[in-house]
Design a protein around this motif. Structure first.
Motif, PDB file in Angstrom:
ATOM      1  N   LEU A 207       0.841  -1.203   0.000  1.00  0.00           N
ATOM      2  CA  LEU A 207       0.000   0.000   0.000  1.00  0.00           C
ATOM      3  C   LEU A 207       0.872   1.249   0.000  1.00  0.00           C
ATOM      4  CD1 LEU A 207      -2.748  -1.054   2.577  1.00  0.00           C
ATOM      5  CD2 LEU A 207      -3.153  -0.527   0.152  1.00  0.00           C
ATOM      6  N   ILE A 208       1.933   1.249   0.810  1.00  0.00           N
ATOM      7  CA  ILE A 208       2.832   2.396   0.884  1.00  0.00           C
ATOM      8  C   ILE A 208       3.510   2.625  -0.456  1.00  0.00           C
ATOM      9  CG2 ILE A 208       4.957   3.265   1.948  1.00  0.00           C
ATOM     10  CD1 ILE A 208       4.116   1.667   4.501  1.00  0.00           C
ATOM     11  N   ASP A 209       4.008   1.524  -1.053  1.00  0.00           N
ATOM     12  CA  ASP A 209       4.735   1.650  -2.320  1.00  0.00           C
ATOM     13  C   ASP A 209       3.834   2.128  -3.453  1.00  0.00           C
ATOM     14  OD1 ASP A 209       6.830  -1.304  -1.694  1.00  0.00           O
ATOM     15  OD2 ASP A 209       6.941   0.773  -0.976  1.00  0.00           O
ATOM     16  N   ARG A 210       2.612   1.616  -3.478  1.00  0.00           N
ATOM     17  CA  ARG A 210       1.724   1.959  -4.602  1.00  0.00           C
ATOM     18  C   ARG A 210       1.067   3.325  -4.444  1.00  0.00           C
ATOM     19  NH1 ARG A 210      -1.010  -2.642  -7.583  1.00  0.00           N
ATOM     20  NH2 ARG A 210      -0.057  -4.595  -6.878  1.00  0.00           N
ATOM     21  N   ARG A 212       1.419   5.773  -1.599  1.00  0.00           N
ATOM     22  CA  ARG A 212       1.989   6.827  -0.759  1.00  0.00           C
ATOM     23  C   ARG A 212       0.913   7.465   0.136  1.00  0.00           C
ATOM     24  NH1 ARG A 212       5.919   4.645  -2.544  1.00  0.00           N
ATOM     25  NH2 ARG A 212       7.886   5.579  -3.297  1.00  0.00           N
ATOM     26  N   PRO A 213       0.221   6.682   0.914  1.00  0.00           N
ATOM     27  CA  PRO A 213      -0.913   7.204   1.690  1.00  0.00           C
ATOM     28  C   PRO A 213      -0.484   8.250   2.703  1.00  0.00           C
ATOM     29  CG  PRO A 213      -0.331   5.007   2.458  1.00  0.00           C
ATOM     30  CD  PRO A 213       0.490   5.245   1.229  1.00  0.00           C
ATOM     31  N   ASP A 214      -1.284   9.293   2.840  1.00  0.00           N
ATOM     32  CA  ASP A 214      -0.974  10.341   3.820  1.00  0.00           C
ATOM     33  C   ASP A 214      -1.312   9.911   5.237  1.00  0.00           C
ATOM     34  OD1 ASP A 214      -2.160  12.048   1.161  1.00  0.00           O
ATOM     35  OD2 ASP A 214      -0.234  12.689   2.001  1.00  0.00           O
ATOM     36  N   VAL A 215      -2.176   8.901   5.370  1.00  0.00           N
ATOM     37  CA  VAL A 215      -2.541   8.358   6.684  1.00  0.00           C
ATOM     38  C   VAL A 215      -2.448   6.838   6.621  1.00  0.00           C
ATOM     39  CG1 VAL A 215      -4.308   8.249   8.491  1.00  0.00           C
ATOM     40  CG2 VAL A 215      -4.220  10.244   6.980  1.00  0.00           C
ATOM     41  N   LEU A 216      -1.786   6.249   7.615  1.00  0.00           N
ATOM     42  CA  LEU A 216      -1.801   4.796   7.814  1.00  0.00           C
ATOM     43  C   LEU A 216      -2.746   4.515   8.980  1.00  0.00           C
ATOM     44  CD1 LEU A 216       1.783   3.207   7.591  1.00  0.00           C
ATOM     45  CD2 LEU A 216      -0.096   3.065   5.931  1.00  0.00           C
ATOM     46  N   TRP A 217      -3.930   4.030   8.650  1.00  0.00           N
ATOM     47  CA  TRP A 217      -4.974   3.837   9.653  1.00  0.00           C
ATOM     48  C   TRP A 217      -5.141   2.325   9.863  1.00  0.00           C
ATOM     49  CZ3 TRP A 217      -9.012   2.730  12.597  1.00  0.00           C
ATOM     50  CH2 TRP A 217      -9.651   3.746  13.340  1.00  0.00           C
ATOM     51  N   ASN A 218      -4.371   1.773  10.786  1.00  0.00           N
ATOM     52  CA  ASN A 218      -4.475   0.335  11.071  1.00  0.00           C
ATOM     53  C   ASN A 218      -5.550   0.108  12.120  1.00  0.00           C
ATOM     54  OD1 ASN A 218      -3.347  -2.461  10.817  1.00  0.00           O
ATOM     55  ND2 ASN A 218      -3.051  -2.157  13.014  1.00  0.00           N
ATOM     56  N   ASP A 219      -6.084  -1.120  12.168  1.00  0.00           N
ATOM     57  CA  ASP A 219      -7.175  -1.395  13.095  1.00  0.00           C
ATOM     58  C   ASP A 219      -6.969  -2.726  13.817  1.00  0.00           C
ATOM     59  OD1 ASP A 219     -10.825  -1.106  12.669  1.00  0.00           O
ATOM     60  OD2 ASP A 219      -9.503  -0.748  14.388  1.00  0.00           O
ATOM     61  N   GLY A 226       4.659 -10.094  14.471  1.00  0.00           N
ATOM     62  CA  GLY A 226       5.045  -9.083  13.493  1.00  0.00           C
ATOM     63  C   GLY A 226       5.452  -7.765  14.129  1.00  0.00           C
ATOM     64  N   MET A 227       5.399  -7.680  15.455  1.00  0.00           N
ATOM     65  CA  MET A 227       5.673  -6.398  16.116  1.00  0.00           C
ATOM     66  C   MET A 227       7.087  -5.915  15.834  1.00  0.00           C
ATOM     67  SD  MET A 227       2.883  -5.441  17.431  1.00  0.00           S
ATOM     68  CE  MET A 227       3.300  -4.137  18.594  1.00  0.00           C
ATOM     69  N   ALA A 228       8.036  -6.847  15.725  1.00  0.00           N
ATOM     70  CA  ALA A 228       9.442  -6.455  15.514  1.00  0.00           C
ATOM     71  C   ALA A 228       9.647  -5.831  14.134  1.00  0.00           C
ATOM     72  CB  ALA A 228      10.346  -7.671  15.677  1.00  0.00           C
ATOM     73  N   ASP A 229       8.683  -6.104  13.226  1.00  0.00           N
ATOM     74  CA  ASP A 229       8.809  -5.548  11.871  1.00  0.00           C
ATOM     75  C   ASP A 229       8.407  -4.083  11.806  1.00  0.00           C
ATOM     76  OD1 ASP A 229       7.199  -8.580  10.732  1.00  0.00           O
ATOM     77  OD2 ASP A 229       9.370  -8.155  10.912  1.00  0.00           O
ATOM     78  N   LEU A 230       7.651  -3.621  12.823  1.00  0.00           N
ATOM     79  CA  LEU A 230       6.990  -2.326  12.669  1.00  0.00           C
ATOM     80  C   LEU A 230       7.937  -1.130  12.644  1.00  0.00           C
ATOM     81  CD1 LEU A 230       3.672  -2.799  14.677  1.00  0.00           C
ATOM     82  CD2 LEU A 230       4.053  -2.899  12.202  1.00  0.00           C
ATOM     83  N   PRO A 231       8.952  -1.054  13.508  1.00  0.00           N
ATOM     84  CA  PRO A 231       9.837   0.121  13.432  1.00  0.00           C
ATOM     85  C   PRO A 231      10.424   0.318  12.036  1.00  0.00           C
ATOM     86  CG  PRO A 231      10.240  -1.104  15.456  1.00  0.00           C
ATOM     87  CD  PRO A 231       9.322  -1.969  14.629  1.00  0.00           C
ATOM     88  N   GLY A 232      10.839  -0.753  11.412  1.00  0.00           N
ATOM     89  CA  GLY A 232      11.386  -0.637  10.063  1.00  0.00           C
ATOM     90  C   GLY A 232      10.319  -0.229   9.068  1.00  0.00           C
ATOM     91  N   TYR A 238       7.755   6.753   6.600  1.00  0.00           N
ATOM     92  CA  TYR A 238       8.072   8.179   6.715  1.00  0.00           C
ATOM     93  C   TYR A 238       9.092   8.608   5.661  1.00  0.00           C
ATOM     94  CZ  TYR A 238       5.659   8.191  11.246  1.00  0.00           C
ATOM     95  OH  TYR A 238       4.725   8.091  12.253  1.00  0.00           O
ATOM     96  N   ALA A 239       9.965   7.689   5.251  1.00  0.00           N
ATOM     97  CA  ALA A 239      10.922   8.038   4.184  1.00  0.00           C
ATOM     98  C   ALA A 239      10.175   8.261   2.874  1.00  0.00           C
ATOM     99  CB  ALA A 239      11.946   6.914   4.031  1.00  0.00           C
ATOM    100  N   ALA A 240       9.131   7.451   2.671  1.00  0.00           N
ATOM    101  CA  ALA A 240       8.354   7.565   1.426  1.00  0.00           C
ATOM    102  C   ALA A 240       7.341   8.696   1.497  1.00  0.00           C
ATOM    103  CB  ALA A 240       7.627   6.239   1.160  1.00  0.00           C
ATOM    104  N   VAL A 241       6.813   8.937   2.708  1.00  0.00           N
ATOM    105  CA  VAL A 241       5.758   9.953   2.887  1.00  0.00           C
ATOM    106  C   VAL A 241       6.145  10.818   4.086  1.00  0.00           C
ATOM    107  CG1 VAL A 241       3.265  10.347   3.113  1.00  0.00           C
ATOM    108  CG2 VAL A 241       4.093   8.217   2.081  1.00  0.00           C
TER     109      VAL A 241
END
Ligand SMILES: CC(C)[C@@H]1NC[C@@H](O)[C@H](O)[C@@H]1O
Length: 450
Positions: A207-210, A212-219, A226-232, A238-241
């Motif tokens: 989604l980010i690559d395609r 470039r959403p201004d808001v990431l609204w996870n639910d 998968g928590m360890a993946d999140l910081p990266g 933020y680098a992309a947007v």
């Protein structure tokens, strides 16, 4: 606009978000085909013991219709013969979907950002999401990349575009256990397998690559493994947007701003940056069973927006399109009403901030003051805006701190007559517009701008 409030994690919240004040949520999916739920009540104000079996959220149809004996369970058997939920993906045609028409209406209503569901709990993606094969709207049903279509239309009108993603529930790629009670979500509902964590990460990154959403609204949080993946992932986002914002539903991993939902998590509404979201009715997905008594009218929606903004938040108001892609007339009418109201009052909403504590007294329901009239305040660097509704005879005494307002500058009410005179504990205002259920904003000049 003023200095950006610090987010819960210390990253400055981009000014576009705190200036936006108003966004549109869009819940659209295979669940929009049955479009069936019981309009039982608002989240946070409904007995949790009955919530799941009588879920007012039509987007939960897959779950609700599998709770034996529930009205949705009865309905699904009576009308659809208990057919598989995925049939609704193929029955979803979106034949009248006109993203430009939606975006025009959202822009006229004064929304500054739009956040559609890209994958809700049913796991059906509204784009050609990795790992979904043909179980998405590009290959089945609408046969369109609905995310791209709406992103293009929204951005062509200068609005920001965000994405909603259900990371914590996926009844297709994750667990398909029926959730009967809030306490059982973690045990039965939320997938934590490594494979699902990788699947969800891959999809959010796509989604980010395609787009470039201004808001990431996870639910509903994020899978444990998968928590360890999140910081990266956030760093990549933020680098992309660089002006992107991230909500707070990642199991505490990160938040640029906090959210509340109807009456739930209202404690979050004291954060430096926050957003309340709700449907025009009691459901996010379109619910054919909702009547006028279940929906906000224009005055109710405007009062909600003004109340949220007066307390420093954003309102993300949801519309639930029908399966054919049209917006339900009763929901469309509310947005049209807000659009009409915005022609006179947008300046008192966008890029404003609350008054300082003690500068003025709000009034009416939900605030500390007595009502009527209903009173809320906002300000910008040069003006204070008093929103007044339901003032008997169109007159009200607004209690303000002595010295706040410039007595030498006349009060203004865009498009309407207004008079104002200083009184011992504030200012008396009068206009026929102030007696209506719909708030009107009276503009005052500040004695000390800035
Ligand atoms: C606030 C909104 C995004 C709601 N979040 C919880 C979900 O279960 C619900 O269907 C809806 O998406």
């Amino acid at each position: 606009m003023t200095d950006d409030p610090q987010s819960p994690t210390g990253r400055p919240v981009p000014a576009w978000f705190t200036d936006a004040k108003f966004g549109i949520f869009v819940h659209w999916g295979a669940y929009s085909v049955p479009a069936w739920a019981e309009p039982t009540g608002e989240l946070g104000a409904t007995d949790p013991e009955v919530w799941f079996a009588h879920n007012p959220y039509a987007e939960w149809y897959w779950n609700t219709s599998q709770i034996e004996g529930s009205p949705a369970w009865e309905h699904h058997r009576a009308v659809y013969g208990g057919r598989p939920y995925d049939d609704f993906l193929d029955l979803w045609r979106a034949e009248s979907f006109d993203p430009g028409d939606w975006a025009d209406l959202f822009a006229r209503a004064g929304a500054r950002y739009v956040v559609p569901t890209t994958k809700h709990h049913d796991g059906i993606a509204l784009w050609d999401a990795p790992g979904t094969g043909t179980r998405n709207t590009v290959h089945r049903g609408p046969r369109r990349d609905l995310v791209a279509d709406l992103a293009g239309a929204v951005r062509a009108r200068g609005l920001r575009f965000g994405v909603y993603y259900s990371g914590g529930l996926d009844w297709y790629a994750g667990r398909r256990a029926v959730i009967r009670h809030e306490d059982r979500i973690d045990d039965y509902g939320r997938p934590h397998e490594a494979a699902y964590a990788a699947y969800a990460l891959r999809q959010v990154r796509d989604l980010i690559d395609r787009y470039r959403p201004d808001v990431l609204w996870n639910d509903i949080g994020w899978p444990d493994l998968g928590m360890a993946d999140l910081p990266g992932m956030f760093a990549g986002y933020y680098a992309a947007v660089p002006e992107g914002v991230v909500n707070d539903r990642w199991d505490g991993a990160h938040a640029d701003y906090l959210t509340s939902e109807y009456q739930a998590n209202r404690q979050n509404e004291t954060a430096a940056a926050w957003e309340n979201c709700r449907g025009v009715g009691l459901s996010f997905g379109y619910n054919r069973n909702e009547g006028p008594e279940d929906l906000l009218d224009t005055a109710g929606a405007v009062r909600l927006l003004v109340d949220v903004v007066s307390r420093g938040g954003n309102l993300l108001l949801n519309v639930g399109p029908k399966a054919d892609g049209t917006l339900p007339e009763e929901q469309r009418a509310v947005l049209e009403g807000i659009a009409s109201w915005m022609t006179h009052h947008a300046a008192a909403v966008h890029a404003t901030r609350p008054l300082e504590p003690g500068d003025a007294v709000p009034g009416g329901e939900t605030a500390d003051g007595e009502g009527p009239p209903w009173v809320r305040w906002t300000r910008d660097d040069r003006h204070a805006y008093a929103f007044v509704a339901g003032a008997p005879g169109g007159e009200a005494v607004l209690k303000v701190r002595p010295g706040l307002l410039d007595p030498a500058t006349a009060a203004r009410l865009d498009g309407g007559p207004v008079s104002a005179a200083a009184v011992s504990d504030g200012v008396r205002v009068a206009s026929p517009w102030l007696d209506a259920p719909l708030p009107a904003a009276v503009r005052f000049s500040l004695a000390s701008p800035g």
